[in-house]
Motif scaffolding. Sequence first.
Motif, short mmCIF file in Angstrom:
data_model
loop_
_atom_site.label_atom_id
_atom_site.label_comp_id
_atom_site.label_asym_id
_atom_site.label_seq_id
_atom_site.Cartn_x
_atom_site.Cartn_y
_atom_site.Cartn_z
N LEU A 126 0.84 -1.19 0.00
CA LEU A 126 0.00 0.00 0.00
C LEU A 126 0.88 1.24 0.00
O LEU A 126 1.99 1.24 0.51
N PHE A 127 0.34 2.33 -0.56
CA PHE A 127 1.05 3.60 -0.53
C PHE A 127 0.91 4.21 0.87
O PHE A 127 -0.21 4.50 1.30
N PRO A 128 2.01 4.43 1.60
CA PRO A 128 1.89 4.87 2.99
C PRO A 128 1.35 6.28 3.13
O PRO A 128 0.86 6.63 4.20
N TRP A 129 1.41 7.09 2.09
CA TRP A 129 0.96 8.48 2.18
C TRP A 129 -0.53 8.63 1.79
O TRP A 129 -1.07 9.72 1.84
N LEU A 130 -1.17 7.52 1.40
CA LEU A 130 -2.57 7.57 1.03
C LEU A 130 -3.43 6.89 2.10
O LEU A 130 -3.00 5.92 2.73
N SER A 131 -4.63 7.37 2.26
CA SER A 131 -5.58 6.73 3.18
C SER A 131 -5.98 5.36 2.64
O SER A 131 -5.72 5.03 1.47
N VAL A 132 -6.65 4.58 3.48
CA VAL A 132 -7.14 3.28 3.03
C VAL A 132 -8.07 3.45 1.83
O VAL A 132 -7.94 2.75 0.82
N ARG A 133 -9.00 4.40 1.91
CA ARG A 133 -9.92 4.60 0.79
C ARG A 133 -9.16 4.99 -0.48
O ARG A 133 -9.45 4.48 -1.57
N ASP A 134 -8.18 5.88 -0.36
CA ASP A 134 -7.45 6.30 -1.55
C ASP A 134 -6.56 5.19 -2.10
O ASP A 134 -6.33 5.10 -3.31
N ASN A 135 -6.05 4.32 -1.22
CA ASN A 135 -5.32 3.15 -1.70
C ASN A 135 -6.24 2.20 -2.47
O ASN A 135 -5.89 1.72 -3.55
N ARG A 169 -8.71 -3.51 -2.71
CA ARG A 169 -8.13 -2.84 -3.89
C ARG A 169 -8.12 -3.78 -5.10
O ARG A 169 -8.42 -3.36 -6.22
N ALA A 170 -7.76 -5.04 -4.88
CA ALA A 170 -7.70 -5.98 -5.99
C ALA A 170 -9.08 -6.29 -6.55
O ALA A 170 -9.24 -6.50 -7.77
N TRP A 171 -10.10 -6.32 -5.69
CA TRP A 171 -11.44 -6.67 -6.14
C TRP A 171 -12.21 -5.49 -6.72
O TRP A 171 -13.17 -5.69 -7.48
N LEU A 172 -11.82 -4.25 -6.40
CA LEU A 172 -12.60 -3.09 -6.83
C LEU A 172 -12.76 -3.01 -8.34
O LEU A 172 -13.86 -2.71 -8.83
N PRO A 173 -11.72 -3.28 -9.14
CA PRO A 173 -11.92 -3.22 -10.61
C PRO A 173 -12.79 -4.36 -11.15
O PRO A 173 -12.96 -4.47 -12.36
N ASN A 174 -13.29 -5.23 -10.25
CA ASN A 174 -14.11 -6.38 -10.64
C ASN A 174 -13.40 -7.30 -11.61
O ASN A 174 -13.92 -7.61 -12.69
N PRO A 175 -12.18 -7.77 -11.26
CA PRO A 175 -11.49 -8.70 -12.15
C PRO A 175 -12.24 -10.02 -12.23
O PRO A 175 -12.86 -10.46 -11.25
N GLU A 176 -12.17 -10.65 -13.37
CA GLU A 176 -12.80 -11.95 -13.54
C GLU A 176 -11.93 -13.05 -12.94
O GLU A 176 -12.44 -14.12 -12.57
#
Length: 268
Positions: free
Chosen positions: A93-102, A153-160
């Motif tokens: 995860l990017f340490p400078w971004l919030s959970v939502r932004d990550n 994060r991995a599931w958000l783009p709805n990968p098949e």
Amino acid sequence: MSLPPRISLQRVCKQFAGPTSAALDGDVLRDVSFVLSAGEFVCLLGASGCGKSTILNLVAGFDQADRGEVLLDGRPIHAPGPERGMVFQQPTLFPWLSVRDNVTFGPRMSGQTAQQYLPDAERYLRLVGLQDFAEHFPWQLSGGMRQRAALARAWLPNPEILLMDEPFGALDAQTRLAMQELLTTIWQTIQTTILFVTHDIDEALFLADRVLIMSARPGRIREELQVPFERPRSLEDLVADPRYGQLKRNILHVVREEAAKSLVGEPA
């Protein structure tokens, strides 16, 4: 009726460079063949160095086979694509971004508007139990919570298809089990096709529909086992089932045999 394969590997071989640029270090994979059907959960099980992660990289499109074919819906895989997501052992995860932004980083970088990605992002944050930590930063979270954010994060783009490279390997036993239960709960809801790399027999039997046991290097599929336990599964029910102990012993025998070969350099 069996479903058509989504992912197919046909006699795949892969070599890596040796100590000099002119030398090859021998086959990492040799004649690997298997298929994944839509919605199936398959675990690749084997000792370190047998080529499990190499297979994930080939399916992800990060690398190419030297011989054989790696196919998605019958078409060769040449590059990464949005239909395939990847989860690594470390959450990265990017340490400078919030959970939502990550979690929303990918859609934001692809130019989607907040109206397009936020409803799904909030849904996945709820599914992984991080809705109350959306504004926290990674350094404020436990290891398990960071991995939950990586899953969202991995599931958000709805990968098949989701490719998972020992994603729970760095977690303590209790957190690992909780993550396994969370993963199966979400998977049974979404029915993503999953190829999951592990060296843990209990993890494979708890998660998978099928377990593919790999040989020592050069890696190949030595055995393929159908996991007989109904879903939903609980660890308590599994360990009380006499089939579980017998199946685990059988797998352990094969894995230890292959691990011994890798230690002494015996040809597989």
